[in-house]
Scaffold this motif. Sequence first.
Motif, mmCIF file in Angstrom:
data_model
loop_
_atom_site.group_PDB
_atom_site.id
_atom_site.type_symbol
_atom_site.label_atom_id
_atom_site.label_comp_id
_atom_site.label_asym_id
_atom_site.label_seq_id
_atom_site.Cartn_x
_atom_site.Cartn_y
_atom_site.Cartn_z
ATOM 1 N N PHE A 139 66.419 8.509 20.141
ATOM 2 C CA PHE A 139 66.318 9.829 19.511
ATOM 3 C C PHE A 139 67.679 10.508 19.608
ATOM 4 C CE2 PHE A 139 62.087 8.532 20.510
ATOM 5 C CZ PHE A 139 61.275 9.063 19.514
ATOM 6 N N LEU A 140 68.568 10.112 18.734
ATOM 7 C CA LEU A 140 69.971 10.528 18.820
ATOM 8 C C LEU A 140 70.378 11.507 17.727
ATOM 9 C CD1 LEU A 140 71.435 6.943 19.432
ATOM 10 C CD2 LEU A 140 70.757 8.616 21.151
ATOM 11 N N GLU A 141 69.490 11.749 16.759
ATOM 12 C CA GLU A 141 69.902 12.520 15.588
ATOM 13 C C GLU A 141 69.641 14.018 15.703
ATOM 14 O OE1 GLU A 141 65.613 11.629 15.207
ATOM 15 O OE2 GLU A 141 67.385 10.489 15.803
ATOM 16 N N ALA A 142 68.956 14.456 16.769
ATOM 17 C CA ALA A 142 68.622 15.875 16.913
ATOM 18 C C ALA A 142 69.873 16.722 17.124
ATOM 19 C CB ALA A 142 67.650 16.065 18.074
ATOM 20 N N ALA A 143 69.764 18.007 16.780
ATOM 21 C CA ALA A 143 70.919 18.907 16.864
ATOM 22 C C ALA A 143 71.338 19.175 18.299
ATOM 23 C CB ALA A 143 70.598 20.226 16.160
ATOM 24 N N THR A 144 70.376 19.212 19.225
ATOM 25 C CA THR A 144 70.685 19.490 20.625
ATOM 26 C C THR A 144 69.916 18.518 21.512
ATOM 27 O OG1 THR A 144 68.837 21.040 20.920
ATOM 28 C CG2 THR A 144 70.936 21.946 20.090
ATOM 29 N N PRO A 145 70.387 18.320 22.749
ATOM 30 C CA PRO A 145 69.647 17.463 23.674
ATOM 31 C C PRO A 145 68.213 17.940 23.909
ATOM 32 C CG PRO A 145 71.867 17.855 24.501
ATOM 33 C CD PRO A 145 71.686 18.745 23.316
ATOM 34 N N ALA A 146 68.025 19.256 23.967
ATOM 35 C CA ALA A 146 66.677 19.793 24.179
ATOM 36 C C ALA A 146 65.756 19.432 23.014
ATOM 37 C CB ALA A 146 66.741 21.306 24.358
ATOM 38 N N ALA A 147 66.286 19.535 21.799
ATOM 39 C CA ALA A 147 65.485 19.171 20.620
ATOM 40 C C ALA A 147 65.169 17.679 20.621
ATOM 41 C CB ALA A 147 66.238 19.554 19.345
ATOM 42 N N ALA A 148 66.138 16.874 21.042
ATOM 43 C CA ALA A 148 65.918 15.425 21.113
ATOM 44 C C ALA A 148 64.833 15.084 22.128
ATOM 45 C CB ALA A 148 67.223 14.727 21.475
ATOM 46 N N LEU A 149 64.842 15.792 23.256
ATOM 47 C CA LEU A 149 63.836 15.545 24.287
ATOM 48 C C LEU A 149 62.451 15.958 23.797
ATOM 49 C CD1 LEU A 149 63.677 14.452 27.178
ATOM 50 C CD2 LEU A 149 63.859 16.790 27.995
ATOM 51 N N ARG A 150 62.381 17.068 23.061
ATOM 52 C CA ARG A 150 61.087 17.498 22.519
ATOM 53 C C ARG A 150 60.552 16.472 21.520
ATOM 54 N NH1 ARG A 150 63.633 22.640 22.545
ATOM 55 N NH2 ARG A 150 64.146 22.437 20.327
ATOM 56 N N ALA A 151 61.439 15.938 20.676
ATOM 57 C CA ALA A 151 61.018 14.930 19.695
ATOM 58 C C ALA A 151 60.525 13.667 20.393
ATOM 59 C CB ALA A 151 62.177 14.603 18.752
ATOM 60 N N THR A 152 61.212 13.289 21.463
ATOM 61 C CA THR A 152 60.805 12.108 22.230
ATOM 62 C C THR A 152 59.439 12.332 22.862
ATOM 63 O OG1 THR A 152 63.146 11.747 22.759
ATOM 64 C CG2 THR A 152 61.529 10.474 24.000
ATOM 65 N N SER A 153 59.236 13.514 23.441
ATOM 66 C CA SER A 153 57.958 13.832 24.081
ATOM 67 C C SER A 153 56.819 13.796 23.071
ATOM 68 C CB SER A 153 58.028 15.209 24.749
ATOM 69 O OG SER A 153 58.972 15.220 25.798
ATOM 70 N N ARG A 154 57.077 14.307 21.861
ATOM 71 C CA ARG A 154 56.036 14.288 20.823
ATOM 72 C C ARG A 154 55.693 12.847 20.445
ATOM 73 N NH1 ARG A 154 59.089 18.650 18.650
ATOM 74 N NH2 ARG A 154 60.105 17.217 17.183
ATOM 75 N N ASN A 155 56.717 12.007 20.325
ATOM 76 C CA ASN A 155 56.480 10.616 19.958
ATOM 77 C C ASN A 155 55.685 9.881 21.024
ATOM 78 O OD1 ASN A 155 57.695 7.571 20.127
ATOM 79 N ND2 ASN A 155 57.486 8.243 18.001
ATOM 80 N N LEU A 156 56.055 10.083 22.289
ATOM 81 C CA LEU A 156 55.350 9.416 23.380
ATOM 82 C C LEU A 156 53.920 9.940 23.506
ATOM 83 C CD1 LEU A 156 58.283 9.320 25.930
ATOM 84 C CD2 LEU A 156 57.146 7.321 24.947
#
Length: 319
Positions: free
Chosen positions: A90-107
């Motif tokens: 999950f490398l394309e998000a604007a910020t690390p926090a947004a990337a972590l949220r996207a990862t959490s949603r996927n998991l």
Amino acid sequence: MTNHPSPQDGEKKPETPTTPNFSKYNVQDSFSIPAKDTTMPGEAPEEHRRISRQQLAAIDIALSARDRQVLLAVQKYRYLLTGQVQRLYFLEAATPAAALRATSRNLKKLKELGLVDSLSRRIGGVRAGSSGLVWYLTHAGERLLRLRDHKPYPSKRFFEPSPHFLAHGLAVAEISIRLTEICREHASGLSVLELEPECWRTYSDYGAMLSLKPDLFAVTMSDEYEDRWFFEVDLATESPAKILEKCDRYHKYYRSGLEQEKSEVFPLTVWVVPDSTRKERLIAHIREAFDKQPKLFAVITTEELEDLIRYGGNREILC
């Protein structure tokens, strides 16, 4: 070890991502058990819902390419933190926090499908939030990944891993992910990345068949050179005598010549340790024990990994 190019004057090295010190999670007190989950290490959690083969086939069709990548990564490493999954895919998000949220949603989605689940333990305590969750593949997840190769997957009951086993597994995954990041950021190649048991080697010593069991084997590449590495992750839980016993096995395997027959060179064995005190102690013990032997080892902290891979480190780490 290959002669690597030295950093140019004024060259700014990129900041190294913050790496958890997994050695401090070796004791049970370091883990937080959520109140809603009373499963303790060594006990079996509540059974996951059963999913038929027909249901798995329907789920398989609906999965995205990234969903499958996440499942394969969790299968490969056995246990992964949410943040580790994020750094892989999950490398394309604007910020690390947004990337972590996207990862959490996927998991969370994969968990609702019954393909992954999280351990009752969290790394970093309650305040770590979703980033402290440790994910593993469920029996249904394993079955789904085997749908296409038609290999049977034996049913087995899941048990929570011990604190040491979990900490060591996550630390090995961390080194692997850091290698991936270093090669990605600097346009170099990571042509081979093998975890155990794939990276294990067998050899003969006075007629007895023995096994060398590194934690990780990697081959990194650039335009000018190729480097081969064995990695051993040390969490400062083993006595120096145990470390020297493992080093002796590397020397015996070196003398067998088997690795050199395959690639013409013997990989540098890198001991990755939690801190500089442990590093200096192991270097002293290894140098004393193998004073007249070839220098097969380097001892580094996790923060020194990038310097070793990109520039070859320095002679002080060799032993």
